[in-house]
Design an enzyme around this catalytic site. Structure first.
Site, mmCIF file in Angstrom:
data_model
loop_
_atom_site.group_PDB
_atom_site.id
_atom_site.type_symbol
_atom_site.label_atom_id
_atom_site.label_comp_id
_atom_site.label_asym_id
_atom_site.label_seq_id
_atom_site.Cartn_x
_atom_site.Cartn_y
_atom_site.Cartn_z
ATOM 1 N N HIS A 1 0.827 -1.203 0.000
ATOM 2 C CA HIS A 1 0.000 0.000 0.000
ATOM 3 C C HIS A 1 0.862 1.254 0.000
ATOM 4 O O HIS A 1 2.073 1.188 0.212
ATOM 5 C CB HIS A 1 -0.956 0.001 1.198
ATOM 6 C CG HIS A 1 -0.258 -0.042 2.529
ATOM 7 N ND1 HIS A 1 0.230 -1.209 3.076
ATOM 8 C CD2 HIS A 1 0.042 0.934 3.418
ATOM 9 C CE1 HIS A 1 0.795 -0.947 4.249
ATOM 10 N NE2 HIS A 1 0.706 0.351 4.475
ATOM 11 N N HIS B 1 0.859 5.480 1.412
ATOM 12 C CA HIS B 1 0.240 6.598 2.119
ATOM 13 C C HIS B 1 0.548 7.859 1.315
ATOM 14 O O HIS B 1 1.679 8.042 0.874
ATOM 15 C CB HIS B 1 0.796 6.744 3.538
ATOM 16 C CG HIS B 1 0.741 5.474 4.341
ATOM 17 N ND1 HIS B 1 -0.426 4.791 4.562
ATOM 18 C CD2 HIS B 1 1.714 4.747 4.944
ATOM 19 C CE1 HIS B 1 -0.176 3.711 5.292
ATOM 20 N NE2 HIS B 1 1.120 3.647 5.528
ATOM 21 N N HIS C 1 4.792 0.132 -0.085
ATOM 22 C CA HIS C 1 5.553 -0.662 0.877
ATOM 23 C C HIS C 1 4.708 -1.786 1.453
ATOM 24 O O HIS C 1 3.470 -1.742 1.442
ATOM 25 C CB HIS C 1 6.103 0.226 2.003
ATOM 26 C CG HIS C 1 5.040 0.954 2.779
ATOM 27 N ND1 HIS C 1 4.389 2.063 2.280
ATOM 28 C CD2 HIS C 1 4.504 0.737 4.012
ATOM 29 C CE1 HIS C 1 3.516 2.500 3.169
ATOM 30 N NE2 HIS C 1 3.555 1.706 4.227
ATOM 31 N N GLU D 1 6.429 7.025 7.047
ATOM 32 C CA GLU D 1 6.421 5.912 8.003
ATOM 33 C C GLU D 1 7.797 5.255 8.061
ATOM 34 O O GLU D 1 8.283 4.737 7.059
ATOM 35 C CB GLU D 1 5.361 4.876 7.575
ATOM 36 C CG GLU D 1 5.208 3.732 8.560
ATOM 37 C CD GLU D 1 4.028 2.810 8.228
ATOM 38 O OE1 GLU D 1 3.511 2.882 7.104
ATOM 39 O OE2 GLU D 1 3.656 2.018 9.109
#
Ligand code: NAG
Ligand code: NAG
Ligand code: NAG
Ligand code: NAG
Ligand code: NAG
Length: 366
Positions: free
Chosen positions: A80, A82, A132, A87
């Site tokens: 997925h 973001h 990632h 992160e």
């Protein structure tokens, strides 16, 4: 003598009246606080949140995942992206495999997918807009996630599990994930050709891990293979090992480790940073004082959070005290220390015996 003991009584009394930094769980609004190892807001499945958007004024979230991993490699979460959340994946113990590739260059097929197996002290930084996925590989693994800005964790507290999930969706209703800044990339195939802990371009435990100029690709720093700075400011050694600085985060946060030589808390320089600062202790003992609170000592796994514009000091109560830091901007504590320091090519600070002429003379005579 009498005067001295009276002073001692009075100073003990005034200390006893100060507030405690230790709290039983993560506060719901920003304040200075400390949590013992493993304390903090929890969710089932081994997730603990010692710092949240609420507790940090949305500066960052720290998420500790403690779990038994599977020895069979393979992504544990669907790939997925973001779009707003940066992160970082830091392995405190055990092993974690992380895959990453910038979304735009994945779509245009102009970059190569990277993966690393992260052992203790290794980090993979996943800027927003990076595909990632990851997997915990060992029993008793601790993955420490740093999510910026804080508030992303509301996803974990509020997501709904779909009654009839799509294959590969991890049980989620995929069309509801965007509001949590989660965009599944189910076509992304995690490569399975790791050799010596890596696949895809770049060094790992086999050479220097330089920090890039920007956030156009995942950033990998193996423990002690990244850049290091040494400062002697305040009469103690500090080695700063940045994972990301403002340069790699567009000034939104920084993360790394500091290794500190022992010193008296009373002589420690006062730090006052405009941005929030958090420490998680890894080795030794860290003595912290925050204006208006009792002094405390932190050991392995303990976390302390200090909001911006709040004076504090820190000192090591044992040799080679090491802690992870996160700051809520590009010019926090680590920036100041690196400005005051010099590039350094060792994971150790100078040792007293080795530095003295007598010791050198002895060594040469042998
Ligand atoms: C953060 O605060 C909001 C507002 O009080 C609350 O609804 C939410 O549950 C809190 N989040 C966490 C993770 O504690
Ligand atoms: C992507 O690029 C690589 C290397 O240039 C090439 O081998 C591969 O066929 C390309 N893939 C697609 C789907 O175009
Ligand atoms: C997924 O969410 C959408 C939007 O909220 C809803 O219309 C749909 O019924 C949900 N699907 C499932 C399988 O729950
Ligand atoms: C970096 O931050 C500036 C201002 O804070 C913003 O205008 C710019 O879009 C950001 N760049 C990226 C790549 O996020
Ligand atoms: C700290 O003070 C500076 C200067 O007044 C201000 O810009 C900044 O927002 C403050 N930081 C916090 C976390 O309140």
């Amino acid at each position: 003598m009498l005067l001295l003991s009276l002073c001692a009584v009075f100073s003990t009394a005034s200390l006893a009246s100060a507030a405690s930094l230790w709290v039983p769980t993560t506060p719901q609004s920003p304040r200075p606080y400390a949590l013992k190892k493993g304390d903090g807001i929890k969710l089932p499945g081994g997730n603990t949140f010692p710092v949240t958007g609420n507790s940090s004024g949305n500066a960052f979230c720290i998420l500790n995942t403690n779990a038994d991993g599977s020895p069979v490699p393979g992504a544990g979460v669907f790939p997925h992206v973001h779009r707003k959340t940066y992160e970082n994946f830091y392995t405190v113990k055990g092993r974690v495999q992380l895959w990453g590739q910038n979304f735009d260059s994945y779509v245009s097929n102009t970059s190569v997918q990277q993966t690393r197996v992260l052992g203790q002290g290794d980090i993979g930084a996943i800027p927003f807009n990076t595909i990632h996925t990851f997997s915990l590989l060992e029993p008793d693994t601790q993955l420490t996630g740093v999510l910026v800005p804080g508030g992303f964790e509301e996803f974990f507290f509020n997501m709904n599990v779909s009654p009839s999930p799509e294959p590969g969706s991890g049980g989620f209703n995929i069309s509801e994930l965007a509001k949590w800044d989660v965009y599944p990339q189910l076509d992304f195939v995690p490569r399975q050709d790791v050799v010596n802990g890596k696949a895809g371009p770049g060094n790992w435990h086999d050479g220097a891990n330089e920090l890039p100029e920007d956030m156009s690709a995942p950033i990998w720093v193996a423990r002690n293979y990244g850049p290091k700075w040494l400062t002697e400011a305040g009469g103690r050694y500090q080695i700063v090992t940045p994972f990301v600085t403002g340069q790699q985060t567009n000034g939104t946060f920084s993360q790394g480790t500091i290794t500190l030589s022992p010193g008296s808390p009373a002589k420690a320089p006062v730090v006052k940073s405009e941005v929030a600062t958090a420490f998680m202790v890894e080795e030794g003992q860290l003595d912290v004082t925050v204006d208006g609170y009792d002094p405390i000592s932190l050991i392995d796994g303990d976390v302390v959070f200090v909001p911006g514009n709040t004076s504090f000091t820190y000192a090591a109560g044992a040799e080679f005290t090491k802690f992870m830091y996160v700051t809520g901007g590009g010019k926090g504590l680590d920036y100041e220390l690196m400005e005051a320091g010099k590039p350094w090519n060792s994971a150790m600070y100078p040792q007293a015996e080795a530095a003295s002429g007598m010791a050198k003379g002895r060594m040469f005579r042998i």
